[in-house]
Design a protein around this motif. Sequence first.
Motif, PDB file in Angstrom:
ATOM      1  N   ILE A   1     -18.183  16.707  -5.777  1.00  0.00           N
ATOM      2  CA  ILE A   1     -16.925  17.129  -5.149  1.00  0.00           C
ATOM      3  C   ILE A   1     -17.277  18.358  -4.308  1.00  0.00           C
ATOM      4  CG2 ILE A   1     -14.552  17.904  -5.535  1.00  0.00           C
ATOM      5  CD1 ILE A   1     -14.428  16.179  -7.979  1.00  0.00           C
ATOM      6  N   VAL A   2     -17.718  18.057  -3.089  1.00  0.00           N
ATOM      7  CA  VAL A   2     -18.250  19.116  -2.230  1.00  0.00           C
ATOM      8  C   VAL A   2     -17.125  19.868  -1.533  1.00  0.00           C
ATOM      9  CG1 VAL A   2     -20.467  17.985  -1.882  1.00  0.00           C
ATOM     10  CG2 VAL A   2     -18.578  17.490  -0.325  1.00  0.00           C
ATOM     11  N   ARG A   3     -17.402  21.140  -1.248  1.00  0.00           N
ATOM     12  CA  ARG A   3     -16.376  21.943  -0.580  1.00  0.00           C
ATOM     13  C   ARG A   3     -17.046  22.949   0.353  1.00  0.00           C
ATOM     14  NH1 ARG A   3     -14.539  26.432   1.599  1.00  0.00           N
ATOM     15  NH2 ARG A   3     -12.525  25.821   2.360  1.00  0.00           N
TER      16      ARG A   3
ATOM     17  N   LEU B   1     -25.861  15.869   2.881  1.00  0.00           N
ATOM     18  CA  LEU B   1     -24.890  14.963   2.244  1.00  0.00           C
ATOM     19  C   LEU B   1     -25.258  13.508   2.514  1.00  0.00           C
ATOM     20  CD1 LEU B   1     -21.561  16.929   2.926  1.00  0.00           C
ATOM     21  CD2 LEU B   1     -22.954  16.912   0.848  1.00  0.00           C
ATOM     22  N   THR B   2     -25.774  13.241   3.713  1.00  0.00           N
ATOM     23  CA  THR B   2     -26.213  11.873   4.030  1.00  0.00           C
ATOM     24  C   THR B   2     -27.399  11.485   3.139  1.00  0.00           C
ATOM     25  OG1 THR B   2     -25.482  12.114   6.300  1.00  0.00           O
ATOM     26  CG2 THR B   2     -27.069  10.362   5.882  1.00  0.00           C
TER      27      THR B   2
ATOM     28  N   GLY C   1     -27.908   7.573  -3.552  1.00  0.00           N
ATOM     29  CA  GLY C   1     -27.047   6.964  -4.575  1.00  0.00           C
ATOM     30  C   GLY C   1     -25.891   7.817  -5.052  1.00  0.00           C
ATOM     31  N   ALA C   2     -25.813   9.067  -4.589  1.00  0.00           N
ATOM     32  CA  ALA C   2     -24.699   9.918  -5.029  1.00  0.00           C
ATOM     33  C   ALA C   2     -23.397   9.492  -4.349  1.00  0.00           C
ATOM     34  CB  ALA C   2     -24.995  11.381  -4.700  1.00  0.00           C
ATOM     35  N   THR C   3     -22.290   9.804  -4.998  1.00  0.00           N
ATOM     36  CA  THR C   3     -20.979   9.623  -4.371  1.00  0.00           C
ATOM     37  C   THR C   3     -20.537  10.987  -3.860  1.00  0.00           C
ATOM     38  OG1 THR C   3     -20.416   7.833  -5.870  1.00  0.00           O
ATOM     39  CG2 THR C   3     -18.581   8.920  -4.763  1.00  0.00           C
ATOM     40  N   VAL C   4     -20.451  11.102  -2.548  1.00  0.00           N
ATOM     41  CA  VAL C   4     -20.038  12.377  -1.951  1.00  0.00           C
ATOM     42  C   VAL C   4     -18.524  12.322  -1.770  1.00  0.00           C
ATOM     43  CG1 VAL C   4     -20.263  13.896   0.041  1.00  0.00           C
ATOM     44  CG2 VAL C   4     -22.270  12.648  -0.802  1.00  0.00           C
TER      45      VAL C   4
END
Length: 204
Positions: free
Chosen positions: A130-132, A144-145, A151-154
């Motif tokens: 949960i990026v901010r 982030l790409t 495999g992460a969910t951004v």
Amino acid sequence: MRHRVVIGITGASGAIYGVRLVSLALEHFDEVYLCVSALGRQVLETEMGLDVAEMTRRLRDAGPSRGELILADPDDMFSPPASGSFRHSGMAIAPCSMGTAGRIASGVSDGLIARAGDVCLKERRPLVLIVRETPLSVVHLRNLTTLAEAGATVMPACPAFYHHPRTIEEAVDTVVHRALQHLGADVPGAREWRAEDQTVKGEG
Ligand SMILES: Cc1cc2nc3c(=O)[nH]c(=O)nc-3n(C[C@H](O)[C@H](O)[C@H](O)COP(=O)(O)O)c2cc1C
């Protein structure tokens, strides 16, 4: 097997995302491993007037919950989530700073949060970030790409407004519910777009 989840809170704005996530995770998992970075502690104090001890006391006092809350030291590489041999349902970092995102994207496992995230990627377990930050630089976007490709969910800390949240908590929960669902939890409180309308129409 006990259902475990790992949660990291880092020093991005939006400590409330982490607090709500831990609170709800305790309803859905048997064990919640929580690790708060040094800056995460300072932002938690600044934004919510809470230190980690007080936050955990309130969460434990909030009433009977399914889960056990286990605090992990961000510098303790001997903590279970630092190893792939420790089995769990996944990890969420909320809020996730660009610093932590960058460290995981480049494999710099210099603390427990980055190492536990790195472990999720190598073990192919869910990693929800949960990026901010705003605006996002090209460096952030590239990191982030890379994380999404690995495999992460951004999941940016972007609440949905179509259910007309009345409080900050309700807005925050629109994101937190989605994070829990990505970790495999069934979240009865999570609202679905127009699902209620369809039920009413179907009955007519
Ligand atoms: C009040 C405050 C708010 C911050 N907000 C953000 C933010 O929204 N996003 C971000 O990436 N960093 C933010 N930072 C900077 C991070 O805290 C900093 O980069 C830190 O080194 C992150 O370390 P950590 O990822 O180990 O917690 C903020 C710092 C402070 C003091």
